[in-house]
Write a protein that holds these residues in place. Structure first.
Motif, short mmCIF file in Angstrom:
data_model
loop_
_atom_site.label_atom_id
_atom_site.label_comp_id
_atom_site.label_asym_id
_atom_site.label_seq_id
_atom_site.Cartn_x
_atom_site.Cartn_y
_atom_site.Cartn_z
N GLY A 11 0.83 -1.20 0.00
CA GLY A 11 0.00 0.00 0.00
C GLY A 11 0.86 1.25 0.00
N ILE A 13 1.87 3.91 2.37
CA ILE A 13 2.96 4.29 3.28
C ILE A 13 3.95 3.14 3.45
CG2 ILE A 13 3.56 5.26 5.53
CD1 ILE A 13 0.68 6.30 5.72
N GLY A 14 3.41 1.91 3.55
CA GLY A 14 4.29 0.74 3.72
C GLY A 14 5.28 0.60 2.57
N LEU A 33 4.35 -8.74 4.15
CA LEU A 33 3.13 -9.56 4.16
C LEU A 33 1.97 -8.65 3.80
CD1 LEU A 33 1.48 -12.14 4.83
CD2 LEU A 33 1.41 -11.35 7.21
N LEU A 36 -2.96 -7.88 -0.54
CA LEU A 36 -3.28 -7.30 -1.86
C LEU A 36 -4.78 -7.05 -2.02
CD1 LEU A 36 -0.80 -9.23 -4.23
CD2 LEU A 36 -0.49 -7.02 -3.11
N THR A 37 -5.32 -6.26 -1.12
CA THR A 37 -6.70 -5.80 -1.28
C THR A 37 -6.69 -4.77 -2.42
OG1 THR A 37 -6.46 -3.87 0.17
CG2 THR A 37 -6.99 -5.99 1.24
N ASP A 60 -2.93 -12.74 4.72
CA ASP A 60 -3.75 -11.92 5.60
C ASP A 60 -3.09 -11.85 6.98
OD1 ASP A 60 -5.84 -10.93 7.22
OD2 ASP A 60 -7.34 -11.83 5.90
N ILE A 61 -3.05 -10.67 7.58
CA ILE A 61 -2.47 -10.56 8.93
C ILE A 61 -3.32 -11.30 9.97
CG2 ILE A 61 -1.14 -8.44 8.56
CD1 ILE A 61 -3.45 -6.93 10.05
N ALA A 83 -0.50 -2.78 7.83
CA ALA A 83 -1.69 -3.37 7.18
C ALA A 83 -2.96 -2.88 7.86
CB ALA A 83 -1.61 -4.89 7.25
N ALA A 84 -3.85 -2.38 7.05
CA ALA A 84 -5.12 -1.87 7.59
C ALA A 84 -6.06 -1.55 6.45
CB ALA A 84 -4.88 -0.60 8.41
N THR A 101 -9.97 -6.44 10.19
CA THR A 101 -8.55 -6.29 9.81
C THR A 101 -7.78 -5.49 10.86
OG1 THR A 101 -9.00 -6.41 7.45
CG2 THR A 101 -6.98 -5.28 8.09
N VAL A 138 1.64 1.13 13.47
CA VAL A 138 1.52 2.39 12.73
C VAL A 138 0.07 2.88 12.91
CG1 VAL A 138 1.74 3.53 10.50
CG2 VAL A 138 3.24 1.59 11.08
N SER A 139 -0.08 3.91 13.73
CA SER A 139 -1.43 4.40 14.01
C SER A 139 -1.61 5.80 13.42
CB SER A 139 -1.68 4.37 15.52
OG SER A 139 -3.01 4.71 15.79
N TYR A 165 -13.45 3.84 11.03
CA TYR A 165 -12.00 3.66 10.79
C TYR A 165 -11.21 4.05 12.04
CZ TYR A 165 -7.29 5.15 9.47
OH TYR A 165 -5.92 5.35 9.44
N HIS A 200 0.13 7.00 -3.62
CA HIS A 200 -1.07 7.21 -2.81
C HIS A 200 -2.28 6.84 -3.65
CE1 HIS A 200 -2.75 10.22 0.42
NE2 HIS A 200 -3.09 8.97 0.67
N LYS A 204 -8.07 8.91 -1.91
CA LYS A 204 -7.80 9.90 -0.87
C LYS A 204 -7.69 11.27 -1.53
CE LYS A 204 -7.33 6.57 2.24
NZ LYS A 204 -6.10 5.93 2.62
P1 NAD Z 1 -3.28 1.72 2.26
O1 NAD Z 1 -4.74 1.51 2.29
O2 NAD Z 1 -2.66 2.45 1.12
O3 NAD Z 1 -2.53 0.31 2.36
C1 NAD Z 1 -2.96 -0.69 3.24
C2 NAD Z 1 -2.27 -1.99 2.80
O4 NAD Z 1 -2.67 -3.02 3.72
C3 NAD Z 1 -2.66 -2.47 1.40
O5 NAD Z 1 -1.50 -2.86 0.69
C4 NAD Z 1 -3.57 -3.66 1.66
O6 NAD Z 1 -3.51 -4.65 0.64
C5 NAD Z 1 -3.01 -4.18 2.97
N1 NAD Z 1 -4.00 -4.95 3.76
C6 NAD Z 1 -5.28 -4.63 4.04
N2 NAD Z 1 -5.86 -5.58 4.77
C7 NAD Z 1 -4.91 -6.54 4.98
C8 NAD Z 1 -4.89 -7.77 5.68
N3 NAD Z 1 -5.97 -8.23 6.32
N4 NAD Z 1 -3.75 -8.49 5.69
C9 NAD Z 1 -2.63 -8.04 5.04
N5 NAD Z 1 -2.61 -6.89 4.36
C10 NAD Z 1 -3.73 -6.14 4.33
O7 NAD Z 1 -2.95 2.43 3.65
P2 NAD Z 1 -1.85 3.53 3.99
O8 NAD Z 1 -2.39 4.87 3.69
O9 NAD Z 1 -0.56 3.10 3.40
O10 NAD Z 1 -1.79 3.39 5.57
C11 NAD Z 1 -0.91 2.45 6.18
C12 NAD Z 1 -1.08 2.54 7.68
O11 NAD Z 1 -0.80 3.86 8.12
C13 NAD Z 1 -2.49 2.22 8.15
O12 NAD Z 1 -2.41 1.45 9.32
C14 NAD Z 1 -3.11 3.59 8.44
O13 NAD Z 1 -4.07 3.50 9.46
C15 NAD Z 1 -1.88 4.37 8.89
N6 NAD Z 1 -1.92 5.83 8.65
C16 NAD Z 1 -2.23 6.31 7.43
C17 NAD Z 1 -2.20 7.70 7.22
C18 NAD Z 1 -2.49 8.28 5.85
O14 NAD Z 1 -2.52 9.51 5.70
N7 NAD Z 1 -2.69 7.49 4.80
C19 NAD Z 1 -1.86 8.57 8.24
C20 NAD Z 1 -1.54 8.02 9.49
C21 NAD Z 1 -1.57 6.65 9.67
#
Ligand code: NAD
Ligand code: TYD
Length: 379
Positions: A11, A13-14, A33, A36-37, A60-61, A83-84, A101, A138-139, A165, A200, A204
């Protein structure tokens, strides 16, 4: 060589974190891990996976057996849980998946890590832990709820989430803290403000606005556009996580934010004017436009890239008014600071999207159009 389990790294940030870590450190092994949602895309990390320093596992986590096997095989020192389910609007439509999740997935990772890392008991019966291990969650700042016109979220601000959320992320944080209090597990948590940057997903605000401008589509602004978010360039978030995992104090929460508060309307207007200016300065960028209008001078016309594209639409239910982070703790304890000014970060981000239209096409080729129609047709 330190071994990391990095979840959700296909996703936004990861994936940026994986790239950051591989570039910054020679002595890390990263196992991604990811289920790939719709939000995860293998193409995003394909060039990083070399099966030497970076591995990919689809899964899946919440899958206890799989995570157990990965711990047995890779002997992780660290877990960094990205993952979220991460999109507030989707959580309003389907809360249950978020609870599954974000809460149960976190709890599963904690439990498997506990089994793998505990190596005995102390006199009081508390588990003792393998040296040097750490679980990092990561919150988000959204767990604190919303602010009025004044003030900032500190680590002492009470948790008060409003959306499904943020409620699921707050619950996950509490489970992490419960493992700390009950088992003395070595954990840390970062709560970051809104990120922006490459990779991104265009559901969003910022990437959706960029995508719509290039297509000549309306730019949907919820309510009156006065809601405030505190924007941080994604690489600065990655740097903060790296610092906290390696040097943060066990059991602590660190807020991450760069004092870049802007209303949504400001963000949309800034994105419009920046794209227009970039295309004026460098006409080659105009090729990225899906809406191609040729002007009298034979050049691709961009006069339509202006604020008239903005359309105010029905507000999000329970829309948090303002987020703003006080990053004093991470600054004072770990020397973290945000390196990218918003004015520079937004240009870098737009430039990335202009040069990576193939990535945008790829990630939006599935159910994206259906999602877009469902989410925006009634607004
Ligand atoms: P994203 O939605 O872009 O990516 C989430 C990734 O998690 C995806 O690759 C998805 O396939 C994977 N995923 C979902 N469910 C899963 C499962 N059950 N098992 C394994 N993988 C799974 O999210 P993001 O924006 O990259 O956010 C990443 C983390 O950072 C999240 O925990 C989010 O709460 C946190 N966060 C995000 C922001 C932001 O601005 N985007 C800000 C602060 C914190
Ligand atoms: P978003 O990027 O979904 O992040 P979050 O809800 O986690 O802060 O939204 C950022 C802000 O932009 C939020 O106040 C909602 C608003 N917004 C719009 O006005 N229009 C849109 O099409 C989207 C997706 C968001």
């Amino acid at each position: 060589m330190k071994s990391y389990l990095v979840t959700g790294a296909a996703g936004f940030i990861g994936s940026n974190f994986v790239k950051y870590m591989l570039q910054k450190h020679d002595d890390v092994k990263l196992v991604i891990l990811d289920a790939l949602t719709y939000a995860g895309n293998l193409g995003t990390i394909a060039s990083d996976i070399d099966n030497e320093r970076c591995f990919f596992v689809k899964g899946d986590i919440c899958d206890c057996g799989l995570v157990d096997d990965l711990f047995a095989e890779y002997k992780f020192d660290y877990v960094v849980n990205f993952a979220a389910e991460s999109h507030v609007d989707r959580s309003i439509e389907n809360p249950q998946l978020f609870l599954q999740t974000n809460i149960l997935g976190t709890q599963n990772l904690l439990d498997v890590a506990r089994r793998a890392w505990v190596n005995g008991k102390d006199k009081l019966g508390y588990p003792t832990w393998r040296k040097g291990v750490r679980y990092h969650q990561v919150s988000t700042d959204e767990v604190y709820g919303a602010l009025g016109a004044e003030g900032y979220f500190t680590e002492a601000t009470p948790i008060c989430p409003h959306s499904p959320y943020s409620a699921s992320k707050a619950s996950a944080d509490m489970v992490v803290q419960a493992y700390r209090d009950t088992y003395k597990m070595p954990v840390t948590i970062t709560r970051c403000s809104n990120n922006y940057g490459p990779y991104h997903f265009p559901e969003k605000l910022i990437p959706l606005i960029i995508k719509n401008i290039l297509a000549g589509k309306q730019l949907p602004v919820y309510g009156d556009g006065s809601n405030v978010r505190d924007w941080l360039y994604v690489e600065d978030h990655c740097k903060a996580i790296d610092m906290v995992v390696n040097s943060g104090r066990e059991g602590e929460v660190y807020n991450v934010g760069g004092h870049n508060e802007k209303t949504n309307l400001e963000i949309v207007k800034l994105t419009i004017s920046t794209i227009r200016k970039m295309m004026e300065d460098n006409p080659a960028y105009r090729k990225a436009l899906k809406k191609q209008v040729v002007g009298a001078d034979g050049q691709i016309d961009i006069s339509w890239i202006n604020d008239d594209l903005i359309t105010f639409v029905k507000d999000r239910l329970g829309h948090d008014q303002r987020y703003a982070i006080d990053p004093t703790k991470i600054k004072n304890e770990l020397g973290w600071y945000s390196e990218t000014r918003f004015e520079d970060g937004i240009v870098k981000t737009i430039e990335w999207y202009l040069n990576h239209q193939d990535w945008v096409e790829q990630v939006t080729s599935g159910d994206y159009q259906k999602y877009y129609d469902e989410m925006y047709s009634n607004r």
